[in-house]
Design a protein around this motif. Structure first.
Motif, PDB file in Angstrom:
ATOM      1  N   ARG A  56       5.995   3.395 -15.497  1.00  0.00           N
ATOM      2  CA  ARG A  56       6.024   3.537 -14.047  1.00  0.00           C
ATOM      3  C   ARG A  56       7.446   3.802 -13.549  1.00  0.00           C
ATOM      4  O   ARG A  56       7.673   4.555 -12.604  1.00  0.00           O
ATOM      5  N   TYR A  57       8.428   3.153 -14.186  1.00  0.00           N
ATOM      6  CA  TYR A  57       9.820   3.238 -13.753  1.00  0.00           C
ATOM      7  C   TYR A  57      10.575   2.295 -14.679  1.00  0.00           C
ATOM      8  O   TYR A  57      10.006   1.299 -15.133  1.00  0.00           O
ATOM      9  N   GLN A 109      17.553   5.345  -4.522  1.00  0.00           N
ATOM     10  CA  GLN A 109      18.744   6.199  -4.494  1.00  0.00           C
ATOM     11  C   GLN A 109      18.538   7.368  -3.546  1.00  0.00           C
ATOM     12  O   GLN A 109      19.436   7.754  -2.802  1.00  0.00           O
ATOM     13  N   CYS A 155      18.331   5.537 -10.208  1.00  0.00           N
ATOM     14  CA  CYS A 155      19.184   4.583 -10.891  1.00  0.00           C
ATOM     15  C   CYS A 155      18.353   3.942 -11.996  1.00  0.00           C
ATOM     16  O   CYS A 155      17.182   3.654 -11.777  1.00  0.00           O
ATOM     17  N   LYS A 172      12.585   2.093  -7.297  1.00  0.00           N
ATOM     18  CA  LYS A 172      12.005   3.430  -7.306  1.00  0.00           C
ATOM     19  C   LYS A 172      12.181   4.083  -5.941  1.00  0.00           C
ATOM     20  O   LYS A 172      11.758   3.537  -4.939  1.00  0.00           O
ATOM     21  N   VAL A 190       4.205  -7.736  -7.178  1.00  0.00           N
ATOM     22  CA  VAL A 190       3.911  -7.672  -8.616  1.00  0.00           C
ATOM     23  C   VAL A 190       3.885  -9.070  -9.209  1.00  0.00           C
ATOM     24  O   VAL A 190       2.962  -9.444  -9.926  1.00  0.00           O
ATOM     25  N   PRO A 248       7.954  -5.096  -3.102  1.00  0.00           N
ATOM     26  CA  PRO A 248       7.195  -4.649  -4.274  1.00  0.00           C
ATOM     27  C   PRO A 248       7.320  -5.618  -5.452  1.00  0.00           C
ATOM     28  O   PRO A 248       6.330  -5.903  -6.131  1.00  0.00           O
ATOM     29  N   PRO A 303       1.686  -1.609  -6.309  1.00  0.00           N
ATOM     30  CA  PRO A 303       2.651  -1.043  -7.253  1.00  0.00           C
ATOM     31  C   PRO A 303       2.151  -0.858  -8.679  1.00  0.00           C
ATOM     32  O   PRO A 303       2.785  -0.178  -9.458  1.00  0.00           O
ATOM     33  N   VAL A 304       1.032  -1.491  -9.064  1.00  0.00           N
ATOM     34  CA  VAL A 304       0.556  -1.289 -10.433  1.00  0.00           C
ATOM     35  C   VAL A 304      -0.796  -0.585 -10.485  1.00  0.00           C
ATOM     36  O   VAL A 304      -1.456  -0.572 -11.522  1.00  0.00           O
ATOM     37  N   GLN A 356       4.820  -6.890 -14.436  1.00  0.00           N
ATOM     38  CA  GLN A 356       3.914  -5.781 -14.096  1.00  0.00           C
ATOM     39  C   GLN A 356       2.680  -5.793 -14.982  1.00  0.00           C
ATOM     40  O   GLN A 356       1.575  -5.498 -14.530  1.00  0.00           O
ATOM     41  N   HIS A 410       0.546   2.889  -3.985  1.00  0.00           N
ATOM     42  CA  HIS A 410       1.375   2.600  -2.812  1.00  0.00           C
ATOM     43  C   HIS A 410       2.558   1.773  -3.275  1.00  0.00           C
ATOM     44  O   HIS A 410       2.399   0.763  -3.936  1.00  0.00           O
ATOM     45  N   GLN A 411       3.752   2.232  -2.912  1.00  0.00           N
ATOM     46  CA  GLN A 411       4.943   1.604  -3.471  1.00  0.00           C
ATOM     47  C   GLN A 411       5.117   0.149  -3.103  1.00  0.00           C
ATOM     48  O   GLN A 411       5.656  -0.627  -3.876  1.00  0.00           O
ATOM     49  N   LYS A 412       4.700  -0.238  -1.891  1.00  0.00           N
ATOM     50  CA  LYS A 412       4.932  -1.614  -1.470  1.00  0.00           C
ATOM     51  C   LYS A 412       3.786  -2.508  -1.930  1.00  0.00           C
ATOM     52  O   LYS A 412       3.971  -3.558  -2.486  1.00  0.00           O
ATOM     53  N   LEU A 413       2.563  -2.092  -1.603  1.00  0.00           N
ATOM     54  CA  LEU A 413       1.452  -3.013  -1.744  1.00  0.00           C
ATOM     55  C   LEU A 413       0.520  -2.764  -2.914  1.00  0.00           C
ATOM     56  O   LEU A 413      -0.332  -3.586  -3.190  1.00  0.00           O
ATOM     57  N   ASP A 421      10.019  12.211 -10.324  1.00  0.00           N
ATOM     58  CA  ASP A 421      10.944  11.826 -11.391  1.00  0.00           C
ATOM     59  C   ASP A 421      10.283  11.882 -12.767  1.00  0.00           C
ATOM     60  O   ASP A 421      10.936  11.625 -13.772  1.00  0.00           O
ATOM     61  N   PHE A 428       7.923   9.917 -13.885  1.00  0.00           N
ATOM     62  CA  PHE A 428       7.224   8.668 -14.197  1.00  0.00           C
ATOM     63  C   PHE A 428       5.879   8.670 -13.478  1.00  0.00           C
ATOM     64  O   PHE A 428       5.673   9.421 -12.525  1.00  0.00           O
ATOM     65  N   PHE A 429       4.974   7.795 -13.917  1.00  0.00           N
ATOM     66  CA  PHE A 429       3.684   7.710 -13.242  1.00  0.00           C
ATOM     67  C   PHE A 429       3.876   7.187 -11.824  1.00  0.00           C
ATOM     68  O   PHE A 429       4.716   6.327 -11.572  1.00  0.00           O
ATOM     69  N   LEU A 430       3.073   7.719 -10.920  1.00  0.00           N
ATOM     70  CA  LEU A 430       3.215   7.375  -9.510  1.00  0.00           C
ATOM     71  C   LEU A 430       2.104   6.429  -9.074  1.00  0.00           C
ATOM     72  O   LEU A 430       0.931   6.761  -9.156  1.00  0.00           O
ATOM     73  N   GLU A 431       2.490   5.272  -8.590  1.00  0.00           N
ATOM     74  CA  GLU A 431       1.501   4.274  -8.202  1.00  0.00           C
ATOM     75  C   GLU A 431       0.880   4.605  -6.846  1.00  0.00           C
ATOM     76  O   GLU A 431       1.388   5.441  -6.120  1.00  0.00           O
TER      77      GLU A 431
END
Lengths: 564, 176, 432
Positions: free
Chosen positions: A451-452, C302, A307, C299, C416, C412, A436-437, A462, A431-434, A424, A426-429
């Motif tokens: 990143r997204y 979906q 999305c 991210k 940030v 997340p 993210p940048v 960010q 760890h998504q939760k902790l 997708d 985009f650059f992949l971080e």
């Protein structure tokens, strides 16, 4: 060996996660029988404060010189237990982590007796290995107090300013001839509806004037070498090659707007365009009477499952602006869900409803049809799923709400800096939760649409977050890295290059050493500052030239060799 | 459960379509996000014994916004204006007030076939469909007469009765 | 003279992250948390979307890092009393409430709680299960020190007891302990006061509090959590049986002019997560999620929803239910709704219904904001900054806000923004 080996074993219940399946007291008793074990204890939660202090106390009281903790996963808790040993006076590399949870209790929930036997095996292996561990010191490298920021959009600019204000030198590299990124093409921003230039111009001005920021326009990054604290980036600045030496890198290269090839009449009808195309036209918001917007064009579909995050809001913004410019206009938004998440956006959605903007829901399986004559679209037909019937809307303007898609040269940058891309694009971080940048490779960070898809406040957030992460090594002036790294014996290296290719962190590179007959030969060399100790190189080496300390052949054989 | 008797505003748009549009706006029908809570709390199914999508609140709001021939749309006359939907609507749509105003508006413009009026003064009372239901429920009960007179007329009737009962001078007669 | 120190108010994931970032930069941090332990709401979750990581597993190392970091001073069970000054030179007065347990002596063994005769409804476990009057907020609490609840403790209520003092081998119980006043000098402040859960008994049409098998999402999280009151087993409150069918109702109290008009941001995702977890625990179990818009914008979100549909027996129904009644025989909740996609009016029985409750700024946020001089909006969130380029600024210079207290957001986004606020705080300190 003058000192006798004195191993402390600490077995964790982890609440019921381990203790509910594995008979922990039994394992503790068994541990006491193992060679060199000076003490064995069970804890309910070894990671809790009292669990940690129990270990620390035992280290001191019993002069333990090796510690084994049998609990959950080193992924989350290794640093914790190692630091604890260090604080108690024991070298932190004389510690071994045995996983009784992911490797035992969680995967054998229906076989408690066998799980207990396996736990005993795992503990025995841990004890066998720990005796072969050697004391090591962390590696410390100096960090240049300068940051390289790739991309001069809102993210890059924000990060540059906040770092420069803290006294760090910033090199800002932008491939276009001017700063500003995508926002240059945006007319007004939500939700204040102020012109985008009102935000961008003062920011660009501050950046250009700042004594700590060096801006390189019309510049493309060509190569990046080095590692955290010491990166050397080569840029092509208007046909002139230039080297930039920095300590950290922030990737803020942005994204691009999806252009739907011939979907919904795009490219065929002159009055069908994307939201960004529309904003790029000068003036004339009051020139339209029948506006239809179509959401999720090129998003949440087979081709692209994600999305676009804020494109719904862009649609709302233009709808409100159109309606405010011409209150008699009919503005209809055709959507699959209205993604007005949170407080500000839900309020914005309501504002659109209050203005009389109509919302029609359609299903992915039956998208709207744009009908027209010649070069102009005239009608949009859609099956309204909530009314259960087909409706037809007159249209003198059709706006397609499209998502942001990855920038074209993400792949190139990914290979250049060994930073990963997600499925997708985009650059992949890390760890998504902790994280993210952050990237897995130290010292390189990501922010914004690279990143997204991210709107202004998200991009700025960010960027500032990446700046905070970058500031850490720069503020400290040094980075300390793990001592469990790979080591290559140049005498055994056959220079096949497999390890260089396979390393995900770019830590293995070529080096020249003295060869036979006073010549030179190329061998692979590990940079311990970049090495994460993943072991891929050691596994790939056909010559047996690479050893990973902490996982040497002798240690592994000892684990396998010990018999019950 | 009866629609209150009221007068059409003396001022304001005279054209019927404009009046309905104004009612839609004042009662926030355009804030509807089509969640369906109104249809779910509406007691219409219990009254009529069947669920017909076109009659339910959400569907009506939808049709009104996208254009329906409300002069001919019979499905707009099933609602009893009980206010459950208004009470529960999360978006703040006041459907009950809309319905009340809508019917008065239509009736005052001569669209009277769906409506039931007071036998005494001719004021609008309720939709004919509501009357049919109530008649069937009350059946042969004595209170059935409540269905045919508006509250004001009933009040006048009882006031006269009471006045008669009051005898000489102890209760002052009403001056209206 | 700029104080190179920062006061962080709130020890949830945002406060923790901001503290760690600043501490790693060499700044002194005072982390003030009103509950007896840091961890915040994340500590109450079982797993987190979309990775389905165990919440405590990714949170605990950060909590420990806060406790052990040489630059961070943890002040738990503490509240801000007063603050004066300006950027670079704030003077704050913090009250550290008495635990009646000596933090230096307590080893967290739990013998006291085992013997304590008084049971109290457990707030951490969302009202399911009980704790004692002397308790540890949750098993992995940081600090792991126990605390006595004077509102329920027999001794403090004037009755005879003292069992915990007799039991404690470390002699850590101190009934005479007093609140402590701590004076701090800092250069900047970060508000990260997080959120509370809306009391959904206000939506009487859904029957929470009245119908036994209707629970809130937080209650479900505690139930399905391995360290929760039912050890991770889903049990219907009415008969303790395993549910085979679950229903999740979204926007309960959110997006509602009668309750909270805003969207709580995380419920679409957490309901999906909970349905996935339930199916993982019980492969025979299926779920229905009643929603208006499926707001999965982040991210990987979906894809998460797609997997829920295709692999975890989750059905998505676009409807906002009218009411919930009860099947008198088996106490199954019955949902009355209009399926807006098919225009059918339906009633459907489920074994258990979970309400995705609205989330709101924490109730102490208003008091804190007033003390600091930060203006809040009409919903109690920190007023959005007027300067779009400076989204973490508040109406008081030198005070920054991040996380849920600004606007509903997930982990997340909170992480940030916490790092971003840390950046701004560091910048503020450097500029003086």
């Amino acid at each position: 060996m003058s000192d006798a080996m004195r191993v402390g074993v600490f077995v964790c219940h982890c609440g019921t996660n381990i203790g509910g399946i594995v008979n922990v007291p039994h394992v503790v008793e068994y541990a006491r029988t193992l060679p060199c074990v000076a003490c064995a204890e069970g804890n309910l939660y070894t990671c809790s404060e009292d669990g940690l202090s129990t270990i620390a106390n035992k280290i001191r009281e019993l002069h333990l010189n090796r510690v084994v903790v049998a609990s959950c996963t080193p992924r989350t808790h290794e640093t914790l237990f190692r630091k604890n040993c260090e604080r108690a006076g024991l070298n932190k590399y004389l510690f071994e982590f045995v996983n009784l949870r992911e490797h035992c209790s969680w995967v054998h929930m229906d076989k408690p007796e066998k799980a207990t036997l396996k736990a005993m095996d795992l503990v025995r292996m841990g004890v066998a290995k720990v005796s072969l561990l050697k004391a090591r010191e962390d590696l410390s490298t100096a960090v240049l107090q300068a940051a390289l920021i790739l991309g001069g959009g809102i993210s890059g600019l924000s990060a540059a300013l906040v770092l420069a204000n803290q006294g760090y030198r910033v090199e800002l590299v932008e491939k276009e001839a001017e700063l500003g990124g995508l926002l240059r093409f945006v007319n007004r921003v939500f939700p204040t509806h102020q012109p985008a230039t009102e935000l961008l111009d003062p920011l660009i001005d501050s950046v250009l004037k700042h004594p700590n920021i060096q801006v390189h326009l019309g510049s493309e990054i060509k190569t990046v070498k080095g590692f955290v604290g010491n990166f050397k980036a080569t840029i092509d600045e208007n046909a002139e090659m230039r080297d930039l030496n920095v300590g950290t890198i922030i990737v803020a290269v942005g994204a691009q707007v999806h252009k739907p090839e011939d979907a919904f009449g795009y490219g065929r009808f002159e009055n069908v365009m994307t939201q960004l195309d529309f904003e790029g036209r000068c003036g004339g918001y009051d020139a339209f009477n029948r506006v239809v917007m179509i959401s999720c064009v090129g998003a949440r579909c087979e081709e692209r499952s994600y999305c676009g995050r804020f494109c719904c809001i862009v649609g709302l913004k233009n709808a409100i602006l159109l309606k405010e410019a011409n209150p008699r206009a009919h503005v209809t938004i055709l959507h699959r869900d209205v993604m007005a998440v949170g407080k500000l956006y839900e309020e914005y959605y309501r504002r659109a409803l209050e203005k009389g903007i109509a919302f029609v829901r359609f299903d992915e399986s039956q998208p709207p049809q744009v009908k027209g004559a010649g070069t102009r679209a005239e009608k949009v037909q859609v099956l309204d799923t909530l009314m259960g019937r087909q409706i037809e809307l007159d249209a003198d303007l059709v706006l397609l709400t499209t998502p942001l898609v990855p920038a074209a040269d993400n792949g190139l940058l990914s290979r250049m800096m060994k930073i990963p891309l997600g499925m997708d694009g985009f650059f992949l971080e890390a760890h998504q939760k902790l994280r993210p940048v952050e990237f897995p490779a130290d010292g390189i960070f990501v922010a914004g649409c690279a990143r997204y898809p991210a709107e202004i406040s998200e991009s700025i957030a960010q960027a500032l977050a990446a700046a905070a992460k970058a500031a850490v090594p720069m503020a400290m002036g040094r980075v300390v890295t793990d001592a469990f790294v790979a080591e290559i014996d140049p005498a055994l290296c056959s220079a096949c290059g497999r390890c260089v290719t396979v390393c995900p962190f770019g830590a293995v590179d070529w080096s020249e050493v003295g060869g036979p007959d006073h010549g030179k030969k190329s061998v692979a060399e590990v940079n311990p500052a970049e090495c994460k100790g993943c072991g891929l190189c050691a596994a790939s080496c056909l010559s047996g030239a690479i050893r990973l300390s902490g996982f040497t052949d002798e240690q592994i054989m000892a684990m396998i060799g010990s018999q019950r | 459960m009866q629609d209150p008797v009221g007068k059409i505003e003396e001022k304001g748009p005279t054209d019927l379509e404009e009046q309905i549009q104004a009612l839609i706006e004042t009662n926030h029908l355009h804030l509807c996000v089509e969640c369906g809570k109104c249809s779910a709390v509406c007691p219409m199914v219990d009254f009529y014994g069947e669920y017909v999508p076109n009659r339910c609140t959400r569907s009506v709001v939808e049709r009104l916004r996208f254009g329906t021939d409300f002069k001919e749309d019979e499905a707009l006359w099933f609602c009893w204006a009980c206010k459950e939907c208004t009470f529960f609507c999360p978006s703040g749509v006041d459907f009950q007030s809309f319905m009340t105003g809508f019917r008065l508006s239509l009736v005052s413009h001569g669209y009277r076939e769906q409506a039931h009026f007071c036998d005494v003064c001719g004021a609008y009372l309720m939709p004919k469909k509501q009357l049919e239901c109530l008649e069937a429920t009350l059946n042969d009960k004595p209170n059935k007469e409540l269905l045919y007179e508006c509250p004001k007329c009933k009040k006048d009737k009882y006031a006269n009765v009471l006045h008669g009962l009051a005898g000489s001078g102890r209760i002052r007669a009403r001056s209206s | 003279m700029t104080q190179k120190a920062v006061l962080v108010l709130g020890g949830g994931i945002a406060g923790i992250q901001a503290s760690i970032d600043l501490a790693n930069m060499g700044t002194r941090v005072y982390l003030v948390e009103k509950k007896p332990s840091i961890g915040g709401r994340m500590a109450q979750l079982d797993k987190t979307f979309p990775t389905n990581d165990c919440a405590m597993c990714i949170l605990a190392p950060k909590m420990i890092e806060c406790a052990n970091h040489e630059n961070i001073t943890l002040l738990t069970y503490s509240e801000l009393a007063e603050i004066q000054g300006e950027t670079g030179r704030f003077k704050a007065r913090v009250i550290k409430k008495a635990r009646f347990v000596d933090e230096d002596k307590c080893v967290g063994c739990g013998d006291c709680a085992a013997k304590c005769p008084t049971k109290v409804v457990d707030e951490f476990n969302a009202g399911l299960g009980q704790r004692k009057a002397i308790y540890k907020y949750f098993p992995q609490a940081v600090p792991s020190t126990y605390v006595i609840d004077p509102d329920h403790c027999r001794l403090f209520q004037g009755k005879k007891c003292g069992v915990c003092e007799k039991t404690c081998k470390a002699k850590a119980i101190d009934y005479g302990q007093k609140d402590q006043e701590i004076l701090l000098e800092v250069g900047a402040v970060i508000m990260a006061t997080g959120f509370d859960l809306y009391d959904v008994s206000a939506l009487s049409e859904y029957g929470w509090g009245r119908l036994k098998n209707v629970l809130t999402a937080m209650q479900f999280e505690r139930m399905i959590c391995a360290s929760g009151p039912t050890m991770g087993h889903l049990k219907r409150p009415s008969d303790g049986k395993e549910p085979k069918t679950l229903a999740f109702i979204q926007c309960v109290g959110s997006r509602d002019v009668r309750h909270k008009k805003y969207c709580s941001a995380v419920c679409c995702m957490h309901a999906t997560k909970e349905a996935i977890l339930a199916h993982e625990h019980y492969p025979e179990l299926s779920s229905a999620i009643f929603y208006m818009d499926m707001r999965a914008v982040g991210k990987g979100f979906q894809d998460y929803i797609q997997r829920a549909k295709t692999e975890y027996a989750v059905e998505y129904i676009r409807a906002r239910p009218g009411r919930i009644t009860e099947n008198e025989e088996n106490l199954n909740p019955v949902i009355h709704y209009e399926d807006t996609n098919t225009r059918e009016l339906k009633t459907r029985e489920f074994d258990m219904v979970i309400l995705s409750q609205a989330l709101m700024p924490s109730e102490t946020n208003a008091a804190v904001a007033e003390k600091i001089g930060v203006s809040l909006d009409d919903c109690g969130f920190v007023s959005p900054s007027q300067d779009l380029l400076n989204p973490f600024a508040t109406t008081r210079s030198g005070v920054f806000a991040c996380g849920f207290c600004q606007s509903p957001m997930d982990v997340p986004d909170s992480v940030v923004r916490a790092s971003a606020a840390a950046s701004k705080a560091a910048e503020a300190l450097a500029s003086r």
